[in-house]
Design a protein around this motif. Structure first.
Motif, PDB file in Angstrom:
ATOM      1  N   THR A  58      -1.584  15.224  21.404  1.00  0.00           N
ATOM      2  CA  THR A  58      -1.482  15.497  19.976  1.00  0.00           C
ATOM      3  C   THR A  58      -0.744  14.335  19.326  1.00  0.00           C
ATOM      4  OG1 THR A  58      -1.484  17.873  20.365  1.00  0.00           O
ATOM      5  CG2 THR A  58      -0.557  17.116  18.268  1.00  0.00           C
ATOM      6  N   GLY A  59      -1.312  13.811  18.250  1.00  0.00           N
ATOM      7  CA  GLY A  59      -0.729  12.681  17.544  1.00  0.00           C
ATOM      8  C   GLY A  59      -1.377  11.347  17.868  1.00  0.00           C
ATOM      9  N   ASP A  60      -2.186  11.279  18.930  1.00  0.00           N
ATOM     10  CA  ASP A  60      -2.867  10.025  19.269  1.00  0.00           C
ATOM     11  C   ASP A  60      -3.890   9.673  18.187  1.00  0.00           C
ATOM     12  OD1 ASP A  60      -1.478   9.764  21.633  1.00  0.00           O
ATOM     13  OD2 ASP A  60      -3.186  10.228  22.929  1.00  0.00           O
ATOM     14  N   ASN A  61      -4.003   8.374  17.897  1.00  0.00           N
ATOM     15  CA  ASN A  61      -5.005   7.897  16.950  1.00  0.00           C
ATOM     16  C   ASN A  61      -6.390   7.979  17.570  1.00  0.00           C
ATOM     17  OD1 ASN A  61      -3.276   7.121  14.802  1.00  0.00           O
ATOM     18  ND2 ASN A  61      -2.749   5.256  15.903  1.00  0.00           N
ATOM     19  N   VAL A  62      -7.364   8.348  16.741  1.00  0.00           N
ATOM     20  CA  VAL A  62      -8.757   8.428  17.181  1.00  0.00           C
ATOM     21  C   VAL A  62      -9.662   7.892  16.076  1.00  0.00           C
ATOM     22  CG1 VAL A  62      -8.465  10.370  18.764  1.00  0.00           C
ATOM     23  CG2 VAL A  62      -8.975  10.823  16.366  1.00  0.00           C
ATOM     24  N   TRP A  63     -10.880   7.508  16.484  1.00  0.00           N
ATOM     25  CA  TRP A  63     -11.888   7.050  15.541  1.00  0.00           C
ATOM     26  C   TRP A  63     -13.178   7.789  15.817  1.00  0.00           C
ATOM     27  CZ3 TRP A  63      -7.918   4.158  17.128  1.00  0.00           C
ATOM     28  CH2 TRP A  63      -7.226   3.448  16.167  1.00  0.00           C
ATOM     29  N   ALA A  64     -13.796   8.271  14.743  1.00  0.00           N
ATOM     30  CA  ALA A  64     -15.089   8.943  14.840  1.00  0.00           C
ATOM     31  C   ALA A  64     -16.144   8.002  14.276  1.00  0.00           C
ATOM     32  CB  ALA A  64     -15.066  10.251  14.056  1.00  0.00           C
ATOM     33  N   LEU A  65     -17.111   7.669  15.104  1.00  0.00           N
ATOM     34  CA  LEU A  65     -18.209   6.818  14.685  1.00  0.00           C
ATOM     35  C   LEU A  65     -19.408   7.724  14.479  1.00  0.00           C
ATOM     36  CD1 LEU A  65     -19.128   3.882  14.230  1.00  0.00           C
ATOM     37  CD2 LEU A  65     -19.770   3.814  16.645  1.00  0.00           C
ATOM     38  N   GLY A  78      -8.489   9.087  12.421  1.00  0.00           N
ATOM     39  CA  GLY A  78      -7.716  10.320  12.369  1.00  0.00           C
ATOM     40  C   GLY A  78      -6.734  10.366  13.515  1.00  0.00           C
ATOM     41  N   ILE A  79      -6.161  11.520  13.701  1.00  0.00           N
ATOM     42  CA  ILE A  79      -5.294  11.780  14.845  1.00  0.00           C
ATOM     43  C   ILE A  79      -5.753  13.051  15.535  1.00  0.00           C
ATOM     44  CG2 ILE A  79      -3.267  10.631  13.848  1.00  0.00           C
ATOM     45  CD1 ILE A  79      -2.133  13.507  13.371  1.00  0.00           C
ATOM     46  N   ILE A  80      -5.358  13.192  16.780  1.00  0.00           N
ATOM     47  CA  ILE A  80      -5.579  14.460  17.475  1.00  0.00           C
ATOM     48  C   ILE A  80      -4.572  15.445  16.888  1.00  0.00           C
ATOM     49  CG2 ILE A  80      -5.401  15.668  19.688  1.00  0.00           C
ATOM     50  CD1 ILE A  80      -7.751  13.853  19.806  1.00  0.00           C
ATOM     51  N   SER A  81      -5.073  16.460  16.205  1.00  0.00           N
ATOM     52  CA  SER A  81      -4.188  17.465  15.602  1.00  0.00           C
ATOM     53  C   SER A  81      -3.714  18.464  16.643  1.00  0.00           C
ATOM     54  CB  SER A  81      -4.918  18.197  14.474  1.00  0.00           C
ATOM     55  OG  SER A  81      -5.376  17.276  13.505  1.00  0.00           O
ATOM     56  N   GLN A  99      -9.080  19.192  18.061  1.00  0.00           N
ATOM     57  CA  GLN A  99      -9.104  19.264  16.613  1.00  0.00           C
ATOM     58  C   GLN A  99      -8.510  17.968  16.100  1.00  0.00           C
ATOM     59  OE1 GLN A  99      -7.311  22.703  14.646  1.00  0.00           O
ATOM     60  NE2 GLN A  99      -6.700  21.362  12.971  1.00  0.00           N
ATOM     61  N   THR A 100      -9.229  17.321  15.173  1.00  0.00           N
ATOM     62  CA  THR A 100      -8.755  16.073  14.591  1.00  0.00           C
ATOM     63  C   THR A 100      -8.796  16.181  13.073  1.00  0.00           C
ATOM     64  OG1 THR A 100     -10.867  14.914  14.341  1.00  0.00           O
ATOM     65  CG2 THR A 100      -9.831  14.824  16.517  1.00  0.00           C
ATOM     66  N   ASP A 101      -8.199  15.178  12.424  1.00  0.00           N
ATOM     67  CA  ASP A 101      -8.347  15.103  10.973  1.00  0.00           C
ATOM     68  C   ASP A 101      -9.260  13.953  10.576  1.00  0.00           C
ATOM     69  OD1 ASP A 101      -6.658  12.956  11.453  1.00  0.00           O
ATOM     70  OD2 ASP A 101      -5.208  13.499   9.910  1.00  0.00           O
ATOM     71  N   ALA A 102      -9.994  13.389  11.546  1.00  0.00           N
ATOM     72  CA  ALA A 102     -11.003  12.370  11.229  1.00  0.00           C
ATOM     73  C   ALA A 102     -12.128  13.061  10.470  1.00  0.00           C
ATOM     74  CB  ALA A 102     -11.539  11.732  12.507  1.00  0.00           C
ATOM     75  N   VAL A 103     -12.580  12.465   9.411  1.00  0.00           N
ATOM     76  CA  VAL A 103     -13.612  13.084   8.581  1.00  0.00           C
ATOM     77  C   VAL A 103     -14.929  13.150   9.358  1.00  0.00           C
ATOM     78  CG1 VAL A 103     -14.926  12.891   6.440  1.00  0.00           C
ATOM     79  CG2 VAL A 103     -12.501  12.290   6.472  1.00  0.00           C
ATOM     80  N   ILE A 104     -15.472  14.361   9.446  1.00  0.00           N
ATOM     81  CA  ILE A 104     -16.771  14.597  10.083  1.00  0.00           C
ATOM     82  C   ILE A 104     -17.664  15.204   9.013  1.00  0.00           C
ATOM     83  CG2 ILE A 104     -18.023  15.840  11.897  1.00  0.00           C
ATOM     84  CD1 ILE A 104     -16.098  13.810  13.042  1.00  0.00           C
ATOM     85  N   ASN A 105     -18.694  14.466   8.611  1.00  0.00           N
ATOM     86  CA  ASN A 105     -19.615  14.938   7.589  1.00  0.00           C
ATOM     87  C   ASN A 105     -20.891  15.465   8.228  1.00  0.00           C
ATOM     88  OD1 ASN A 105     -18.128  14.198   5.180  1.00  0.00           O
ATOM     89  ND2 ASN A 105     -18.496  12.079   5.777  1.00  0.00           N
ATOM     90  N   GLN A 106     -21.713  16.103   7.395  1.00  0.00           N
ATOM     91  CA  GLN A 106     -22.999  16.588   7.870  1.00  0.00           C
ATOM     92  C   GLN A 106     -23.772  15.420   8.465  1.00  0.00           C
ATOM     93  OE1 GLN A 106     -25.304  18.528   4.892  1.00  0.00           O
ATOM     94  NE2 GLN A 106     -27.020  18.868   6.242  1.00  0.00           N
ATOM     95  N   ASP A 131     -13.970  23.846   1.317  1.00  0.00           N
ATOM     96  CA  ASP A 131     -13.338  24.858   0.472  1.00  0.00           C
ATOM     97  C   ASP A 131     -12.396  25.764   1.271  1.00  0.00           C
ATOM     98  OD1 ASP A 131     -15.567  25.987   1.777  1.00  0.00           O
ATOM     99  OD2 ASP A 131     -15.769  27.559   0.253  1.00  0.00           O
ATOM    100  N   ILE A 132     -12.435  25.667   2.592  1.00  0.00           N
ATOM    101  CA  ILE A 132     -11.540  26.451   3.450  1.00  0.00           C
ATOM    102  C   ILE A 132     -10.356  25.603   3.901  1.00  0.00           C
ATOM    103  CG2 ILE A 132     -11.362  27.655   5.662  1.00  0.00           C
ATOM    104  CD1 ILE A 132     -14.296  28.491   5.264  1.00  0.00           C
ATOM    105  N   ALA A 133     -10.627  24.390   4.353  1.00  0.00           N
ATOM    106  CA  ALA A 133      -9.561  23.492   4.819  1.00  0.00           C
ATOM    107  C   ALA A 133     -10.037  22.050   4.694  1.00  0.00           C
ATOM    108  CB  ALA A 133      -9.190  23.796   6.264  1.00  0.00           C
ATOM    109  N   SER A 134      -9.116  21.145   4.451  1.00  0.00           N
ATOM    110  CA  SER A 134      -9.465  19.731   4.321  1.00  0.00           C
ATOM    111  C   SER A 134      -9.273  19.003   5.639  1.00  0.00           C
ATOM    112  CB  SER A 134      -8.580  19.066   3.261  1.00  0.00           C
ATOM    113  OG  SER A 134      -8.815  19.633   2.010  1.00  0.00           O
ATOM    114  N   ASN A 135     -10.236  18.153   5.966  1.00  0.00           N
ATOM    115  CA  ASN A 135     -10.151  17.264   7.117  1.00  0.00           C
ATOM    116  C   ASN A 135      -9.806  17.972   8.425  1.00  0.00           C
ATOM    117  OD1 ASN A 135     -10.794  15.246   5.349  1.00  0.00           O
ATOM    118  ND2 ASN A 135      -8.703  14.538   5.119  1.00  0.00           N
ATOM    119  N   VAL A 136     -10.514  19.030   8.715  1.00  0.00           N
ATOM    120  CA  VAL A 136     -10.387  19.697  10.011  1.00  0.00           C
ATOM    121  C   VAL A 136     -11.721  19.520  10.716  1.00  0.00           C
ATOM    122  CG1 VAL A 136     -10.032  21.878  11.232  1.00  0.00           C
ATOM    123  CG2 VAL A 136      -8.732  21.393   9.140  1.00  0.00           C
ATOM    124  N   ALA A 137     -11.673  18.796  11.827  1.00  0.00           N
ATOM    125  CA  ALA A 137     -12.896  18.495  12.563  1.00  0.00           C
ATOM    126  C   ALA A 137     -12.710  18.850  14.028  1.00  0.00           C
ATOM    127  CB  ALA A 137     -13.229  17.011  12.418  1.00  0.00           C
TER     128      ALA A 137
END
Length: 173
Positions: A58-65, A78-81, A99-106, A131-137
């Motif tokens: 938890t807290g490690d930096n991550v990247w979502a490609l 993001g980080i590992i939440s 669970q990360t806060d890296a943005v994951i879009n459709q 609309d439920i939570a921000s940046n939860v992936a």
């Protein structure tokens, strides 16, 4: 994969309709499949990757490609939440996801989640509605993908190249 007669793969902003594939195995619980691509894909070299076997913290930096929203490749940081979280779609699978806060879009599902050294640590899976939570992936832990590979009837050799470790992020991408 289930019921598909064509699989589309994106490599360096070029779509390729791949018809010559073999489904090697799948796990419906974590919604992942292992496929063998029986034809060449221009510009695609999976040999430069390395699968990380020890789990991040938890807290490690991550990247979502990803290739979300039908656009070109995008990278989000993001980080590992938390390393122990259920997916909202499948609340019984507590240990399968980071669970990360890296943005994951459709359209981002199936893309890689990397650590700072370019190691593959997960497969992007889903997010929570904004609309439920921000940046939860959620990303499927690479260890669960490795478990699936381990029980396949045919042995698969995974790449273990360390060439990305010493490169800056811009060159890793």
């Amino acid at each position: 994969i289930d019921g598909s007669d064509e699989i589309q793969i994106w490599a360096y902003d070029h779509p390729f309709a791949i018809k010559d594939v073999t489904v090697i195995g799948y796990d419906k619980t974590i919604d992942i499949a292992v496929i063998k691509i029986n034809e060449a894909i221009p510009y695609f070299n999976p040999e430069i990757m390395k699968w990380k076997l020890d789990k991040p913290s938890t807290g490690d930096n991550v990247w979502a490609l990803a290739h979300g929203l039908g656009q070109f490749w995008s990278l989000t940081k993001g980080i590992i939440s938390t390393t122990y979280r259920s997916n909202a779609r499948n609340p019984v699978s507590f240990v399968h996801y980071y669970q990360t806060d890296a943005v994951i879009n459709q359209g981002n599902s199936g893309g890689p989640l990397f650590d700072e050294k370019g190691n593959l640590i997960g497969i992007n899976s889903s997010g929570i509605r904004k609309d439920i939570a921000s940046n939860v992936a959620y990303s499927i832990k690479s260890s669960y993908v490795l478990n699936l590979i381990d029980v396949l009837p045919k042995s698969i050799e995974l790449p273990s190249n360390t060439m990305l470790e010493s490169m800056p992020l811009t060159e890793q991408i």
